[in-house]
Enzyme design. Structure first.
Site, PDB file in Angstrom:
ATOM      1  N   TYR A  43       0.797  -1.003   0.027  1.00 59.57           N
ATOM      2  CA  TYR A  43       0.052  -0.003   0.075  1.00 59.57           C
ATOM      3  C   TYR A  43       1.032   1.299  -0.066  1.00 59.57           C
ATOM      4  O   TYR A  43       1.992   1.213   0.592  1.00 59.57           O
ATOM      5  CB  TYR A  43      -1.090  -0.005   1.343  1.00 59.57           C
ATOM      6  CG  TYR A  43      -2.042  -0.854   1.226  1.00 59.57           C
ATOM      7  CD1 TYR A  43      -3.274  -0.562   0.750  1.00 59.57           C
ATOM      8  CD2 TYR A  43      -1.773  -2.200   1.993  1.00 59.57           C
ATOM      9  CE1 TYR A  43      -4.402  -1.287   0.905  1.00 59.57           C
ATOM     10  CE2 TYR A  43      -3.137  -2.837   2.039  1.00 59.57           C
ATOM     11  CZ  TYR A  43      -4.215  -2.645   1.411  1.00 59.57           C
ATOM     12  OH  TYR A  43      -5.344  -3.507   1.271  1.00 59.57           O
TER      13      TYR A  43
ATOM     14  N   TYR B 295      -0.323  -9.887   0.878  1.00 66.41           N
ATOM     15  CA  TYR B 295       0.611  -9.254   1.748  1.00 66.41           C
ATOM     16  C   TYR B 295       0.775  -9.850   3.288  1.00 66.41           C
ATOM     17  O   TYR B 295      -0.429 -10.090   3.679  1.00 66.41           O
ATOM     18  CB  TYR B 295       0.570  -7.742   1.743  1.00 66.41           C
ATOM     19  CG  TYR B 295      -0.786  -7.175   2.291  1.00 66.41           C
ATOM     20  CD1 TYR B 295      -1.002  -7.182   3.594  1.00 66.41           C
ATOM     21  CD2 TYR B 295      -1.754  -6.819   1.503  1.00 66.41           C
ATOM     22  CE1 TYR B 295      -2.202  -6.522   4.088  1.00 66.41           C
ATOM     23  CE2 TYR B 295      -3.266  -6.320   1.771  1.00 66.41           C
ATOM     24  CZ  TYR B 295      -3.334  -6.204   3.168  1.00 66.41           C
ATOM     25  OH  TYR B 295      -4.463  -5.882   3.558  1.00 66.41           O
TER      26      TYR B 295
ATOM     27  N   ARG C 184      -2.664 -11.875   4.003  1.00 64.47           N
ATOM     28  CA  ARG C 184      -3.826 -11.765   3.793  1.00 64.47           C
ATOM     29  C   ARG C 184      -4.114 -12.271   2.268  1.00 64.47           C
ATOM     30  O   ARG C 184      -3.195 -11.907   1.236  1.00 64.47           O
ATOM     31  CB  ARG C 184      -4.276 -10.375   3.870  1.00 64.47           C
ATOM     32  CG  ARG C 184      -4.293  -9.727   5.075  1.00 64.47           C
ATOM     33  CD  ARG C 184      -5.703  -9.223   5.928  1.00 64.47           C
ATOM     34  NE  ARG C 184      -6.698 -10.267   5.267  1.00 64.47           N
ATOM     35  CZ  ARG C 184      -7.746  -9.769   4.781  1.00 64.47           C
ATOM     36  NH1 ARG C 184      -8.080  -8.550   4.498  1.00 64.47           N
ATOM     37  NH2 ARG C 184      -8.716 -10.483   4.417  1.00 64.47           N
TER      38      ARG C 184
ATOM     39  N   HIS D 270      -7.221  -8.765  -2.265  1.00 64.06           N
ATOM     40  CA  HIS D 270      -8.458  -7.970  -2.137  1.00 64.06           C
ATOM     41  C   HIS D 270      -8.674  -6.547  -2.422  1.00 64.06           C
ATOM     42  O   HIS D 270      -7.443  -6.030  -2.314  1.00 64.06           O
ATOM     43  CB  HIS D 270      -9.003  -8.305  -0.571  1.00 64.06           C
ATOM     44  CG  HIS D 270      -8.140  -7.654   0.363  1.00 64.06           C
ATOM     45  ND1 HIS D 270      -7.008  -8.073   0.926  1.00 64.06           N
ATOM     46  CD2 HIS D 270      -8.217  -6.529   0.847  1.00 64.06           C
ATOM     47  CE1 HIS D 270      -6.521  -7.323   1.703  1.00 64.06           C
ATOM     48  NE2 HIS D 270      -7.246  -6.267   1.896  1.00 64.06           N
TER      49      HIS D 270
ATOM     50  N   HIS E  34     -10.673  -3.194  -1.238  1.00 63.95           N
ATOM     51  CA  HIS E  34     -11.708  -2.534  -0.243  1.00 63.95           C
ATOM     52  C   HIS E  34     -12.536  -1.608  -0.927  1.00 63.95           C
ATOM     53  O   HIS E  34     -12.244  -0.965  -2.109  1.00 63.95           O
ATOM     54  CB  HIS E  34     -10.915  -1.803   0.733  1.00 63.95           C
ATOM     55  CG  HIS E  34     -10.062  -2.318   1.601  1.00 63.95           C
ATOM     56  ND1 HIS E  34     -10.235  -2.872   2.898  1.00 63.95           N
ATOM     57  CD2 HIS E  34      -8.482  -2.693   1.432  1.00 63.95           C
ATOM     58  CE1 HIS E  34      -9.319  -3.459   3.416  1.00 63.95           C
ATOM     59  NE2 HIS E  34      -8.165  -3.437   2.421  1.00 63.95           N
TER      60      HIS E  34
END
Length: 261
Positions: free
Chosen positions: A128, A167, A177, A180, A182
């Site tokens: 991110y 990640y 995780r 995905h 959000h």
């Protein structure tokens, strides 16, 4: 987005220990079969829920006046180019270019028109653009991971982006995780914001992820998984996925907390 793994997970439980907890919780639920279509607020395998979930009964309060009138988004507030996450920095980001589209619907299948839909995600390397994300994956100078759009008259949204990578995060040792995106949806005022996550079919990390597994009903979990759609896929340009969001009713899309990883 919360912290990701930044160093050795010394003293944290192993994935095997977490998986055993996940399986034990699911087995206990299976003996009752009580309907559970949303994530559990207190789900011990997801460690931070112990600190975050409410400890007292919830009750209705009147929102402040400003929350009843803002934000109120219209066509002039959202540029159509904001729905393309691959053109925001002047160069093309790395990764699998894809289109994600679907409809926002109410419980009776009616389109929810002209509503703001926001997305944020990791880049193709699982990183991110966030100061607290310091795990050793490269940042992409051509990818911010953020976009927004308005649903059209048929409740349709559409984003062009790249497929995010999995990640690490700090829940337990060797915790990863699943890939995905959000999603955040606004109604006509701030108090109507809903947040959820969209996953990709066949991810091998599903069974190991306590956030995904905090929804105990398997059918409800599946409503978070997009479908590959070859009709959305574009020749020599982008793969395509379809994912509808249902806001109310028995087939409502499971919702999560805003700061879920």
């Amino acid at each position: 987005m919360a912290d990701t793994m930044t160093g050795p997970a010394t003293g944290l439980e192993s994935q095997a220990e977490l998986s055993a907890e996940i399986e034990d919780t699911a087995a206990k639920w299976a003996t009752t079969r009580e309907p559970e279509f949303q994530p559990r607020r207190d789900y011990p395998p997801y460690r931070s829920t112990l600190l975050r979930h409410p400890t007292k009964d919830l009750f209705q309060v009147d929102p402040e006046g400003v929350e009843l009138f803002a934000p109120a988004f219209g066509q002039r507030d959202v540029d159509p180019l904001e729905a393309d996450l691959t053109i925001q920095r002047g160069g093309e980001p790395l990764g699998e270019r894809m289109v994600v589209t679907g409809r926002v619907l109410d419980g009776d299948g009616r389109p929810v028109r002209h509503q703001l839909v926001e997305v944020w995600q990791a880049n193709a390397g699982g990183r991110y653009v966030h100061q607290r994300d310091q795990h050793p994956a490269p940042l992409d100078p051509n990818f911010t991971g953020m976009g927004r759009t308005l649903t059209d008259a048929d409740g349709v949204y559409r984003f062009t982006t790249v497929k995010p990578g999995p990640y690490p995060w700090k829940n337990h040792h060797n915790a990863w995780r699943p890939a995905h995106i959000h999603f955040s949806l606004f109604g006509t005022d701030f108090t109507q914001r809903l947040v959820t996550q969209m996953y990709f079919p066949g991810d091998p990390l599903f069974a190991l992820d306590p956030i995904y597994q905090s929804i105990l009903d398997p059918a409800a979990r599946e409503r978070l998984v997009a479908t590959y759609d070859h009709d959305v896929t574009t020749h020599e340009w982008a793969t395509g996925y379809r994912w509808d969001i249902v806001l109310t009713g028995a087939h409502r899309t499971p919702l999560g907390e805003e700061d879920d990883e």
